[in-house]
Design an enzyme around this catalytic site. Structure first.
Site, PDB file in Angstrom:
ATOM      1  N   LYS A 127       1.483  27.755   7.695  1.00  0.00           N
ATOM      2  CA  LYS A 127       2.395  27.859   6.551  1.00  0.00           C
ATOM      3  C   LYS A 127       2.821  29.316   6.307  1.00  0.00           C
ATOM      4  CE  LYS A 127       0.485  23.683   4.403  1.00  0.00           C
ATOM      5  NZ  LYS A 127       1.663  22.807   4.188  1.00  0.00           N
ATOM      6  N   LYS A 144       1.294  26.040  -1.879  1.00  0.00           N
ATOM      7  CA  LYS A 144       0.931  24.966  -0.953  1.00  0.00           C
ATOM      8  C   LYS A 144      -0.462  25.296  -0.435  1.00  0.00           C
ATOM      9  CE  LYS A 144       4.717  26.085   1.353  1.00  0.00           C
ATOM     10  NZ  LYS A 144       5.424  24.823   1.579  1.00  0.00           N
ATOM     11  N   ARG A 145      -1.096  24.381   0.306  1.00  0.00           N
ATOM     12  CA  ARG A 145      -2.400  24.700   0.891  1.00  0.00           C
ATOM     13  C   ARG A 145      -2.291  25.981   1.730  1.00  0.00           C
ATOM     14  NH1 ARG A 145      -6.558  20.571   0.571  1.00  0.00           N
ATOM     15  NH2 ARG A 145      -7.747  22.008   1.850  1.00  0.00           N
ATOM     16  N   HIS A 201       1.248  11.987  10.165  1.00  0.00           N
ATOM     17  CA  HIS A 201       1.489  13.051   9.182  1.00  0.00           C
ATOM     18  C   HIS A 201       1.363  14.476   9.705  1.00  0.00           C
ATOM     19  CE1 HIS A 201       2.056  10.795   5.434  1.00  0.00           C
ATOM     20  NE2 HIS A 201       1.202   9.926   5.924  1.00  0.00           N
ATOM     21  N   THR A 236       6.869  18.287   0.867  1.00  0.00           N
ATOM     22  CA  THR A 236       7.521  17.624  -0.276  1.00  0.00           C
ATOM     23  C   THR A 236       7.729  18.621  -1.413  1.00  0.00           C
ATOM     24  OG1 THR A 236       5.343  16.821  -0.986  1.00  0.00           O
ATOM     25  CG2 THR A 236       6.761  15.272   0.200  1.00  0.00           C
ATOM     26  N   LYS A 254      10.815  19.145  -4.323  1.00  0.00           N
ATOM     27  CA  LYS A 254      10.577  19.306  -5.763  1.00  0.00           C
ATOM     28  C   LYS A 254      11.296  20.550  -6.295  1.00  0.00           C
ATOM     29  CE  LYS A 254       6.111  17.117  -5.070  1.00  0.00           C
ATOM     30  NZ  LYS A 254       4.672  17.365  -4.815  1.00  0.00           N
TER      31      LYS A 254
END
Length: 705
Positions: A428, A422-423, A231, A530, A534
């Site tokens: 990111k 998101k986290r 992952h 993901t 969405k």
């Protein structure tokens, strides 16, 4: 899996406290315990009749009959079952979560000094195993309690699986020698990341020490049973447990891991004689400093299939991270691009859009999302364009009301909802978004009369409690928001909201209301994502890098229908080779310089001018994720976004094209691929008759047998 008619059990830990609740106080993240069971959980059923013992510590005895793990401490695993129904097919699978319980004689067996009260209080020590979820995202912290949790879920689950196998017709009648021959044909175990990696030595321990199978037989069965999903490729996230800790907690498992490693390295040596460096790279044990067990290597060696979760990620896994292993067994490595369930992420969260789609193409798309491609023929249908736009507007108004209630900030519902949820993590690149916000602010201030496409920028997500930089990023975003939202010159042109306590239930509200989805990780760092899928399914357009599943989204919809920017993976590699120098971008780009100078000078923190020094220092001197290198391309791409947003009709056409191209990203497709290509089972769309319907006895008997 239930929807696809696959008989499956999901196993995990029943944590008393889940991921913390996030409060924002004075712009800082504060954690609160999530006591989610306080009012009970009506969906679960405790199953004390299936309680199982799990052993820790102790020592290994060398007996004539083999190795024996003795003098252990026992913790009981109490299962709680939650039904997982398929969609409209009367199929129900089980999620079984284990809770830790101390045995009744805990600390009372030992000839102790008779401190009965203390012995009972000490039961908490055993029961702490299932007390709390470790909240780290993409970071490995080698804590003993975490290792206990990982072994606890694995040991209880494997006992349960073997009990069920033996009780079935497959496990009976035959002699002990062959009883387990059919095990891999009846049981497939998918290792979700390396967290359950101890299942491999544990199954070997059961087969060899308890069931008395010869090693080679046991190993063949074990390998054919397990498959491993990777992952993440971030090195700090890979689990590397100190040998000393494993030896103390699980002495027999360490011996078994050593034996697995020895046989593995013998194989490598036979194929690559005298290649000592390859042996070092491929060993399950990392030498140097503290000896550690590389759990990913254990998973690869002990599984018959290894997969990443998007094409680009699986490619990195195969050609970079685990290249040596792929050279050895290339057929073992696969891709399974992640997916999302359209039941939750369209029907449940966005009924308006789901209904609109059903009116055009029928309702079958819910179980076969590839049918969304039929929407392509309505891309130029003016009425459909208007209706899609109207549903989005209604979702935005509804979410704006929620924001105004919670945050007491007046939201302009006709502004572009630009969402980054998101986290919170450096890779990111929430910081890059923050720099764009400051850039927009500065442009408004420089020329307040110049037309500006109004935006509401929404950023949300939790930072791991020990991740200092992530917490500073949250503080910076809230500080920038405070300045922007209270500047009368800006008015309602630009608003910045930090969304508190981002979680699934809030995602269900914000995603249907989003216009622009931010997916801006440095190329090669996000395994899949993901949230990106969405947003696409719910009529948002994506601004993103060629990373994770964004690559396949662009492939499905056409790159021209997403806002793709920034370095590709090869360019990141080239920049690494050359050496990334943040300063040169700062010197070259006046808008970047202005934004950074404002952060550095305390413009956003006048009471503490040096508050964000660590952040700016990181950006200049050790930014692994190269924010400055993509800043210019990002801002230019955002200008293109604003341009298109002014043309509502053309924007909505792109939205429809994106929705029509999102069919690949259904979890139904993903799980079918796992089923056929890894587990060797065939999905079924048979609808089982409901229990209230009388059934033909013959059919009934056939089903039972």
């Amino acid at each position: 899996m239930a929807t696809l008619g696959l008989a499956a059990y999901g196993y995990g830990i029943r944590y008393e406290y889940g991921i913390f609740n996030q409060k924002i106080r004075d712009g800082w993240q504060v954690e609160e315990a999530d006591d989610w069971l306080r009012h009970g959980n009506p969906w679960e059923k405790a199953r004390p009749e299936y309680m199982l013992p799990v052993h820790f510590y102790g020592r290994v005895e060398h007996a004539k009959s083999g190795q024996k793990w003795v003098d252990t401490q026992v913790v009981l695993a109490l299962p709680y079952d939650t039904p997982v129904p398929g969609y409209m097919n009367n199929t129900v699978n089980t999620m079984r979560l284990w809770s830790a319980r101390a045995p009744n004689d805990f600390n009372l067996r030992d000839f102790n000094v008779g401190d009965y009260i203390q012995a009972v209080l000490d039961r908490n020590l055993a029961e702490n195993i299932s007390r709390v979820l470790y909240p780290n995202d993409n970071f490995f912290e080698g804590k003993e309690l975490r290792l206990k949790q990982e072994y606890f879920v694995v040991a209880a689950t494997l006992q349960d699986i073997i009990r069920r196998f033996k009780a079935s017709k497959f496990g009976s009648t035959e002699s002990v020698r062959t009883i387990f021959d059919s095990f891999p044909d009846q049981v497939a175990i998918q290792l979700n990341d390396t967290h359950p990696a101890l299942a491999i030595p544990e199954l070997m321990r059961v087969f060899v020490d308890i069931e008395k199978l010869p090693w080679t037989k046991a190993w063949d069965i074990t390998k054919r049973t397990f498959a491993y999903t990777n992952h993440t490729v971030l090195p700090e996230a890979l689990e590397r447990w100190p040998v000393d800790l494993v030896e103390k907690l699980l002495p027999r498992h360490l011996q078994i891991i050593y034996e697995i490693n020895q046989r593995h390295l013998d194989k490598v040596t036979a194929l690559f004689p005298n290649d000592l460096d390859r042996l070092r790279r491929m060993s399950l044990i990392e030498e140097g400093g503290v000896k550690r067990i590389n759990m990913a290597h254990l998973c690869i060696v002990g599984s018959h299939a290894v997969n990443g979760v998007a094409k680009i990620h699986s490619d990195i896994v195969k050609t970079q991270v685990f290249k040596d292993f792929a050279d050895l067994e290339p057929e073992k490595f696969q891709n399974k691009t992640n997916g999302i369930t359209p039941r939750r992420w369209l029907l449940l969260c966005n009924p308006g859009l789901a209904e609109l789609i059903a009116e055009k193409i029928g309702e079958d798309y819910v179980k076969d999302l590839s049918q969304l491609i039929k929407l392509h023929k309505f891309v130029n249908d003016d009425i459909f364009i208007r209706e899609v736009s109207k549903v989005k507007q209604e979702n935005k108004v509804k979410f704006a009301q929620l924001l105004e209630k919670e945050y007491r900030v007046k939201i302009n519902p006709s502004s572009m909802f630009d969402v980054h949820v998101k986290r919170i993590h450096e890779y990111k690149r929430q910081l890059m978004n923050c720099l764009h916000i400051i850039t927009m602010y500065n442009r408004i201030k420089r020329d307040p009369m110049k037309p500006f496409v109004p935006r509401t920028v929404i950023i949300g997500g939790k930072a791991a409690p020990g991740y200092h930089m992530a917490k500073m990023i949250i503080k910076l975003i809230t500080a920038v928001g405070h300045v922007v939202n209270n500047d009368p010159v800006v008015g309602n042109k630009l608003k910045v909201i930090f969304l508190e306590n981002y979680r699934v239930s809030l995602a269900e509200k914000v995603i249907p209301a989003t216009d622009l989805s931010e997916q801006i990780s440095t190329a090669g760092t996000e395994a899949s994502g993901t949230g990106n899928m969405k947003f696409m399914l719910n009529g948002a357009l994506t601004i993103g890098t060629m990373d994770g599943a964004n690559v396949e989204m662009a492939e499905e919809a056409g790159e021209e229908n997403l806002f793709i920017f920034g370095m590709r993976i090869q360019e990141v590699a080239e920049l690494d080779k050359k050496g990334y120098n943040a300063q040169e971008y700062y010197d070259k780009l006046p808008e970047l310089k202005q934004a950074i100078d404002q952060i550095k000078s305390g413009f956003f923190s006048p009471m503490q001018p040096d508050l964000f020094n660590e952040v700016t220092n990181m950006l200049f001197h050790h930014d692994r994720f190269k924010v400055f290198a993509d800043y210019e391309a990002y801002v230019k791409c955002q200008d293109k976004v604003s341009q298109l947003y002014m043309n509502a009709k053309e924007w909505t056409k792109l939205v429809i094209r994106n929705i029509a191209a999102s069919g690949k990203f259904s979890s139904d497709r993903t799980i079918k691929e796992y089923a056929r290509e890894i587990w060797n089972v065939e999905p079924s769309d048979t609808k089982i008759p409901p229990p209230n319907e009388p059934r033909d006895l013959a059919v009934d008997m056939a089903t039972i047998t």
